[in-house]
Design an enzyme around this catalytic site. Structure first.
Site, PDB file in Angstrom:
ATOM      1  N   ASN A  28       0.830  -1.206   0.000  1.00  0.00           N
ATOM      2  CA  ASN A  28       0.000   0.000   0.000  1.00  0.00           C
ATOM      3  C   ASN A  28       0.866   1.258   0.000  1.00  0.00           C
ATOM      4  O   ASN A  28       2.032   1.205   0.400  1.00  0.00           O
ATOM      5  CB  ASN A  28      -1.010   0.008   1.170  1.00  0.00           C
ATOM      6  CG  ASN A  28      -0.507  -0.758   2.371  1.00  0.00           C
ATOM      7  OD1 ASN A  28       0.330  -0.263   3.113  1.00  0.00           O
ATOM      8  ND2 ASN A  28      -0.984  -1.983   2.545  1.00  0.00           N
ATOM      9  N   GLY A  45      -7.695  -4.409  -1.356  1.00  0.00           N
ATOM     10  CA  GLY A  45      -8.141  -5.483  -2.251  1.00  0.00           C
ATOM     11  C   GLY A  45      -7.934  -5.295  -3.741  1.00  0.00           C
ATOM     12  O   GLY A  45      -8.319  -6.157  -4.526  1.00  0.00           O
ATOM     13  N   SER A  74      -6.254  -2.136   4.704  1.00  0.00           N
ATOM     14  CA  SER A  74      -6.403  -2.564   6.102  1.00  0.00           C
ATOM     15  C   SER A  74      -5.176  -2.172   6.940  1.00  0.00           C
ATOM     16  O   SER A  74      -5.192  -2.292   8.153  1.00  0.00           O
ATOM     17  CB  SER A  74      -6.609  -4.079   6.153  1.00  0.00           C
ATOM     18  OG  SER A  74      -5.588  -4.725   5.414  1.00  0.00           O
ATOM     19  N   GLU A  75      -4.096  -1.712   6.286  1.00  0.00           N
ATOM     20  CA  GLU A  75      -2.905  -1.262   7.023  1.00  0.00           C
ATOM     21  C   GLU A  75      -2.916   0.251   7.244  1.00  0.00           C
ATOM     22  O   GLU A  75      -1.894   0.838   7.589  1.00  0.00           O
ATOM     23  CB  GLU A  75      -1.623  -1.676   6.296  1.00  0.00           C
ATOM     24  CG  GLU A  75      -1.417  -3.168   6.168  1.00  0.00           C
ATOM     25  CD  GLU A  75      -1.071  -3.878   7.485  1.00  0.00           C
ATOM     26  OE1 GLU A  75      -1.353  -3.322   8.566  1.00  0.00           O
ATOM     27  OE2 GLU A  75      -0.531  -4.992   7.411  1.00  0.00           O
ATOM     28  N   HIS A  94       4.562   0.703   1.533  1.00  0.00           N
ATOM     29  CA  HIS A  94       4.684  -0.608   2.174  1.00  0.00           C
ATOM     30  C   HIS A  94       4.597  -1.669   1.080  1.00  0.00           C
ATOM     31  O   HIS A  94       3.683  -1.630   0.253  1.00  0.00           O
ATOM     32  CB  HIS A  94       3.558  -0.796   3.197  1.00  0.00           C
ATOM     33  CG  HIS A  94       3.437  -2.212   3.667  1.00  0.00           C
ATOM     34  ND1 HIS A  94       4.487  -2.905   4.220  1.00  0.00           N
ATOM     35  CD2 HIS A  94       2.392  -3.082   3.630  1.00  0.00           C
ATOM     36  CE1 HIS A  94       4.093  -4.129   4.521  1.00  0.00           C
ATOM     37  NE2 HIS A  94       2.828  -4.263   4.168  1.00  0.00           N
ATOM     38  N   HIS A  96       5.970  -5.958  -0.268  1.00  0.00           N
ATOM     39  CA  HIS A  96       6.441  -7.298   0.103  1.00  0.00           C
ATOM     40  C   HIS A  96       7.419  -7.785  -0.960  1.00  0.00           C
ATOM     41  O   HIS A  96       7.190  -8.817  -1.581  1.00  0.00           O
ATOM     42  CB  HIS A  96       5.262  -8.280   0.199  1.00  0.00           C
ATOM     43  CG  HIS A  96       4.105  -7.809   1.029  1.00  0.00           C
ATOM     44  ND1 HIS A  96       2.794  -8.019   0.672  1.00  0.00           N
ATOM     45  CD2 HIS A  96       4.074  -7.127   2.204  1.00  0.00           C
ATOM     46  CE1 HIS A  96       1.993  -7.499   1.606  1.00  0.00           C
ATOM     47  NE2 HIS A  96       2.737  -6.949   2.535  1.00  0.00           N
ATOM     48  N   HIS A 157       6.968 -10.415   7.137  1.00  0.00           N
ATOM     49  CA  HIS A 157       5.952  -9.592   6.512  1.00  0.00           C
ATOM     50  C   HIS A 157       6.461  -8.825   5.279  1.00  0.00           C
ATOM     51  O   HIS A 157       6.092  -9.164   4.162  1.00  0.00           O
ATOM     52  CB  HIS A 157       5.374  -8.624   7.568  1.00  0.00           C
ATOM     53  CG  HIS A 157       4.206  -7.832   7.095  1.00  0.00           C
ATOM     54  ND1 HIS A 157       3.371  -7.154   7.937  1.00  0.00           N
ATOM     55  CD2 HIS A 157       3.755  -7.578   5.848  1.00  0.00           C
ATOM     56  CE1 HIS A 157       2.437  -6.542   7.225  1.00  0.00           C
ATOM     57  NE2 HIS A 157       2.654  -6.774   5.956  1.00  0.00           N
TER      58      HIS A 157
HETATM   59 ZN   LIG Z   1       1.835  -6.053   4.177  1.00  0.00          ZN
END
Ligand SMILES: [Zn+2]
Length: 231
Positions: A28, A45, A74-75, A94, A96, A157
């Site tokens: 995000n 989403g 959601s973060e 953010h 991954h 994470h």
């Molecule tokens: Zn994450």
């Protein structure tokens, strides 16, 4: 201003996706328009490769939705937590990315003090112990750890990078992932060799000096100059 920030969030999200720093609906991106007290953030989403400016959600600093049909990521809570504790930060990324997240999953911190570019552009990459994603506990831990650093490696994470604008936060994420690849190669070849502390201080000092000179030359640094730097 807001339209430009929305466009830049869409652009940064697409670059994260195209460079393989996020997959599926992961990751995000947000920006804080400080003078208006609003945060623009990617929705929950949706794939980061195909966002439209109108998909970006507008919230206030308490997280209340102000505009947009979609739900924020959601973060959201850790983005807001970072803006609360860091007055100099206007953008958060953010992601991954597979190699740096591999280090995070192995519980292996990444030492920044081996490559001059990373010392100058990122500095310490702080390792943060695991907390469940989307929880208050994670948001609190992120806020605690982001003080004094520009990048976090979240155990099991992913990564968080911050910046005074979206481009800077994005470039730090991109560089961090490339650096993780370099460290992995160095580990195969006998292990990365840390630069001496004096050299690390010299590089970090040079960079901040250069940055100060650049701002002085551009006549920047005042509050009125802060807004354009968000994008
Ligand atoms: Zn994450």
């Amino acid at each position: 201003m807001e339209a430009e920030v929305r466009d830049k969030i869409v652009e940064v999200s697409r670059r994260l996706y195209l460079r393989g720093l996020v997959a599926g609906a992961g990751g995000n991106v947000s920006a804080y328009i400080r003078d208006e007290g609003v945060v623009l953030i990617t929705p929950s989403g949706l794939c980061k490769g195909y966002l439209k400016p109108e998909d970006i959600v507008k919230v206030d600093t308490s997280g209340k939705a102000l505009e947009g049909a979609l739900k924020p990521t959601s973060e959201l809570s850790f983005h807001l937590g970072i803006y609360r504790v860091r007055e100099d930060v206007n953008a958060v990324v953010h992601a991954h990315p597979p190699v740096s997240t591999g280090f995070a999953c192995a519980g292996t911190p990444i030492d920044y003090a081996v490559l001059p570019e990373v010392i100058a552009m990122i500095g310490e990459i702080r390792f943060v112990g695991y907390e469940t994603p989307t929880t208050r506990e994670l948001a609190d831990k992120v806020a605690e750890n982001i003080i004094g650093v520009e990048a976090l490696l979240l155990e099991n994470h992913g990564i968080i990078t911050v910046g005074s604008n979206l481009e800077q936060a994005y470039q730090r994420a991109e560089l961090l992932e490339d650096f993780a690849k370099m460290i992995l190669v160095a580990r195969l070849l006998g292990g990365p060799r840390r630069l001496p502390d004096a050299e690390v201080r010299k590089i970090a000092g040079l960079e901040s000096e250069k940055y100060r000179l650049k701002l002085a030359k551009e006549g920047k640094g005042g509050r009125e100059d802060r807004d354009p730097r968000i994008i």
